[in-house]
Structures are given as structure tokens and as C-alpha cells.
Design a protein around this motif. Structure first.
Motif, PDB file in Angstrom:
ATOM      1  N   SER A   9      -1.864 -13.531   2.050  1.00  0.00           N
ATOM      2  CA  SER A   9      -1.821 -12.521   3.108  1.00  0.00           C
ATOM      3  C   SER A   9      -2.674 -11.343   2.648  1.00  0.00           C
ATOM      4  CB  SER A   9      -0.388 -12.064   3.357  1.00  0.00           C
ATOM      5  OG  SER A   9       0.009 -11.199   2.311  1.00  0.00           O
ATOM      6  N   GLU A  10      -2.694 -10.295   3.438  1.00  0.00           N
ATOM      7  CA  GLU A  10      -3.507  -9.132   3.060  1.00  0.00           C
ATOM      8  C   GLU A  10      -3.082  -8.562   1.706  1.00  0.00           C
ATOM      9  OE1 GLU A  10      -3.470  -5.983   5.970  1.00  0.00           O
ATOM     10  OE2 GLU A  10      -4.719  -4.692   4.707  1.00  0.00           O
ATOM     11  N   PHE A  11      -1.775  -8.675   1.415  1.00  0.00           N
ATOM     12  CA  PHE A  11      -1.265  -8.049   0.195  1.00  0.00           C
ATOM     13  C   PHE A  11      -0.828  -9.042  -0.878  1.00  0.00           C
ATOM     14  CE2 PHE A  11       0.278  -4.963   3.607  1.00  0.00           C
ATOM     15  CZ  PHE A  11      -0.827  -4.130   3.472  1.00  0.00           C
ATOM     16  N   THR A  12      -0.811 -10.323  -0.549  1.00  0.00           N
ATOM     17  CA  THR A  12      -0.246 -11.290  -1.506  1.00  0.00           C
ATOM     18  C   THR A  12      -1.196 -12.467  -1.759  1.00  0.00           C
ATOM     19  OG1 THR A  12       0.910 -12.373   0.319  1.00  0.00           O
ATOM     20  CG2 THR A  12       2.166 -10.769  -0.948  1.00  0.00           C
ATOM     21  N   ARG A  14      -2.613 -16.427  -2.797  1.00  0.00           N
ATOM     22  CA  ARG A  14      -2.332 -17.821  -2.462  1.00  0.00           C
ATOM     23  C   ARG A  14      -1.638 -18.435  -3.680  1.00  0.00           C
ATOM     24  NH1 ARG A  14      -4.809 -22.669  -3.771  1.00  0.00           N
ATOM     25  NH2 ARG A  14      -4.844 -24.267  -2.155  1.00  0.00           N
ATOM     26  N   SER A  30      -3.141  -9.406  -5.336  1.00  0.00           N
ATOM     27  CA  SER A  30      -1.681  -9.270  -5.404  1.00  0.00           C
ATOM     28  C   SER A  30      -1.240  -7.809  -5.476  1.00  0.00           C
ATOM     29  CB  SER A  30      -1.123 -10.054  -6.590  1.00  0.00           C
ATOM     30  OG  SER A  30       0.280  -9.951  -6.602  1.00  0.00           O
ATOM     31  N   ARG A  31      -0.759  -7.357  -4.339  1.00  0.00           N
ATOM     32  CA  ARG A  31      -0.169  -6.013  -4.259  1.00  0.00           C
ATOM     33  C   ARG A  31       1.000  -6.099  -3.283  1.00  0.00           C
ATOM     34  NH1 ARG A  31      -0.546  -1.431  -1.319  1.00  0.00           N
ATOM     35  NH2 ARG A  31      -1.970  -2.168   0.279  1.00  0.00           N
ATOM     36  N   GLU A  33       4.351  -5.683  -1.220  1.00  0.00           N
ATOM     37  CA  GLU A  33       5.225  -4.532  -0.969  1.00  0.00           C
ATOM     38  C   GLU A  33       6.534  -4.714  -1.741  1.00  0.00           C
ATOM     39  OE1 GLU A  33       5.978  -3.747   3.138  1.00  0.00           O
ATOM     40  OE2 GLU A  33       7.129  -1.938   2.698  1.00  0.00           O
TER      41      GLU A  33
ATOM     42  N   TYR B  16       3.330   1.345   3.868  1.00  0.00           N
ATOM     43  CA  TYR B  16       2.548   0.375   3.093  1.00  0.00           C
ATOM     44  C   TYR B  16       1.233   0.057   3.788  1.00  0.00           C
ATOM     45  CZ  TYR B  16       2.710  -2.388  -1.087  1.00  0.00           C
ATOM     46  OH  TYR B  16       2.487  -2.842  -2.355  1.00  0.00           O
ATOM     47  N   GLU B  17       1.286  -0.007   5.113  1.00  0.00           N
ATOM     48  CA  GLU B  17       0.079  -0.282   5.907  1.00  0.00           C
ATOM     49  C   GLU B  17      -0.913   0.872   5.769  1.00  0.00           C
ATOM     50  OE1 GLU B  17       3.194  -0.862   6.921  1.00  0.00           O
ATOM     51  OE2 GLU B  17       2.971  -3.049   6.779  1.00  0.00           O
ATOM     52  N   GLY B  20      -2.790   0.570   2.640  1.00  0.00           N
ATOM     53  CA  GLY B  20      -3.849  -0.434   2.809  1.00  0.00           C
ATOM     54  C   GLY B  20      -5.038   0.130   3.555  1.00  0.00           C
ATOM     55  N   ASN B  24      -8.826   0.514   2.037  1.00  0.00           N
ATOM     56  CA  ASN B  24     -10.005  -0.077   2.689  1.00  0.00           C
ATOM     57  C   ASN B  24     -11.068   0.979   2.963  1.00  0.00           C
ATOM     58  OD1 ASN B  24      -8.843  -2.578   2.658  1.00  0.00           O
ATOM     59  ND2 ASN B  24      -8.056  -2.458   4.751  1.00  0.00           N
TER      60      ASN B  24
END
Lengths: 136, 172
Positions: A9-12, A14, A30-31, A33, B16-17, B20, B24
Motif C-alpha cells: 500500500s502507500e505506507f506498507t 509487499r 515501510s512506514r 501507521e 497520517y494522510e 504523507g 510527497n
């Protein structure tokens, strides 16, 4: 035992743990939440893998396990869990299984390379450092 | 000293968003300035750890809109400066101050050792903090961290952390 696959995902990252081929891979960014919520199930899966697969292998030849880490960035909460996962692999190693750890890094990315060196030193186990062509 | 160019200025609640989004924005701005991967990764790491520290450890003052989280990214001639602030319960300041003072006393090798000691010894809290963020910032930036705790009232302080990522010899 079923493989473990987690879509990135955007933060995690594969995740693909493939018990059939004994190849385990975490790749990407890997960041999370909730680092506890993301990484605890990976640790649980590996503990089950030890119990259900490795402990039942009573052959003289133990398993050859490959752990591929292809991370582009990870935060400090992730580094704690990576270490916990690697320490589990060290436990598998201490029980006679062969372990190969491949640390992939963008050849221009000193931060990721040095992080790999540090973690390898921490667990006192050599990594194979594999440069990849930068795409940034 | 010439005043730097403000690249990012944020004041207000930090989701959190939103973190991000700010990351970016920083990445595309630094790419536009042709900074190489080393600088970008150092700024990225410092920014993630400092913003996540706010997200995980801030103590919001109930019933007040003042002293919200603040973040700025400023491009100076020889450095990228990050400044972040958040409200915090005063009972937490002693431990944080001790950790900041400790990392400021350590050189690169000392920081590596301290990082190792903490990662092997401390548990990740339910909030996801591993006690490593501040050490990681110091390790990555290789500069001393500046900080202040300003009094808000009897219970709260406003914590400000200033981080410098040097550009000299790293512009690749």
C-alpha cells in the motif's frame, strides 16, 4: 501451510512468504501507521511456520531458507520489527537450517546500504548485498 | 545571514494522510531543485521521524485551538532546515530532554551503539514508538539537534525541534 501474501500500500511493503519454496520476501516502502498491527502477524506466521514445517523436518538435511529484503525506505518503528523477524531466522539457523539473507539496495542509496550493514552487524550474520539499478 | 526559502509551512492538526502529503510535497520540491538521492533520503528520514513523533506523542490541549502542530522546511545556502513543534505534557519533557542531550553528546559511532542498545532493549509501544526516532534523526543528519520547551501552562509545554541536513559534500 498456506503462503502469506500482503499487497503493498502507500505506507506498507509487499510481503510474500512462500513456504513451498522456502523463500521469504519483504519489498518496497515501510512506514505503517500501526507498525505493531502490520508486523505482528508476520512474526506470528513465522512462528507457526517453525512449528508446522521446520520442527517437523526430521531429515538429516535441514531446510535452505532464503530471506530477500528489498526495501526502499523504512522508518524506525519498522526497523525494530525487521530485527525481530531476522532474529527469528537466526533461531531457525541455530536449529540447523541454512539461511541466506539478501539485502537489495539502490546502488546510489547509501542510507539503505548502511542500514543493512548495521542490521547485519547487530545480528552477527553476513548478508549478501545486492545492488539494483536506480530508477529515481 | 540571508533568510532561507520556505519550501513547506504547515500549522494545524496532523493526520497520517497529511504526513504523507507533506512528504510527497517535499520529495517533488527537492527533485525540482535537483538534489540527489542522498540528500533527499536524509531529509525524508528526518521528516518522517519528526512528523511521526508529533503524530504519536503529541498531547493535544483539550478545548484549545492554540499550540497546534507546526512544521516548516526551509532551504538555506548550505543546509535544509526542518523545524517542528507540538504540545506535550510537561511530565514527558524530562525523559525527552535527557534523550536529546544524550544523542547530542555522541559521535557517529556512539550513535550507532546507542541505536543498537535501544533497538535490542526497548519494546515498541502500542502507539508504534520504538524510542528510536530521535536517535535515527541524529544518526542520519550527523548534526546536533536544537530544541526548546516553552511553557504553555502548568500542565503543557510547546516542544520545538530544529534539525539541519547539511548540503556540503552531499550534493549528489
Amino acid at each position: 501451510m498456506e503462503p502469506l501474501y500482503i499487497e503493498p500500500s502507500e505506507f506498507t511493503p509487499r510481503v510474500f512468504f512462500d513456504p513451498e519454496n522456502s523463500v521469504f520476501e519483504i519489498s518496497g516502502f515501510s512506514r505503517p501507521e500501526n507498525a505493531v498491527g502490520f508486523y505482528k502477524p508476520l512474526i506470528k506466521w513465522l512462528e507457526d511456520y517453525e512449528e508446522q514445517i521446520l520442527a517437523k523436518n526430521i531429515n538429516f538435511n535441514k531446510s535452505n531458507l532464503t530471506f530477500n529484503l528489498k526495501l526502499t525506505y523504512f522508518n524506525s518503528a519498522t526497523s525494530k520489527f525487521l530485527l525481530d523477524i531476522l532474529l527469528l531466522f537466526m533461531k531457525f539457523h541455530s536449529k540447523g537450517n541454512t539461511i541466506e539473507i539478501n539485502w537489495y539496495y539502490d546502488e546510489d542509496d547509501d542510507e539503505i546500504f548502511e542500514s543493512g550493514e548495521e542490521i547485519s552487524e547487530m545480528i552477527n550474520f553476513p548478508f549478501n548485498f545486492i545492488p539494483i539499478t536506480p530508477n529515481v | 545571514m540571508e533568510k532561507g526559502e520556505v519550501l513547506i509551512n504547515h500549522y494545524g492538526p496532523l493526520s497520517y494522510e497529511e504526513i504523507g502529503f507533506l512528504l510527497n510535497k517535499m520529495t517533488s520540491l527537492l527533485e525540482r531543485y535537483n538534489f540527489g538521492i542522498t540528500i533527499r533520503k536524509k531529509v525524508y528520514a528526518a521528516m518522517v521521524e519528526s512528523l511521526e513523533n508529533i503524530y504519536k506523542h503529541q498531547d493535544v490541549i483539550k478545548g484549545s485551538n492554540n499550540y497546534q502542530p507546526k512544521f516548516s522546511l526551509v532551504l538555506e545556502n548550505n543546509a535544509v532546515d526542518l523545524t517542528c513543534s507540538n504540545s506535550l505534557l510537561k511530565i514527558k519533557t524530562k525523559r525527552l530532554k535527557e534523550r536529546l542531550e544524550k544523542v547530542n553528546q555522541l559521535d557517529k559511532a556512539g550513535l550507532r551503539e546507542f541505536y543498537k542498545e535501544v533497538i535490542l532493549g526497548e519494546n515498541v509501544t502500542q502507539k508504534g514508538g520504538a524510542g528510536l526516532g530521535i536517535i535515527n534523526i541524529a544518526k542520519v543528519t550527523e548534526n546536533k539537534l536544537e530544541f526548546t520547551f516553552d511553557d504553555i501552562d502548568e500542565q503543557y509545554a510547546y516542544f520545538t525541534l530544529r534539525i539541519k541536513v547539511s548540503l556540503q559534500n552531499l550534493n549528489n
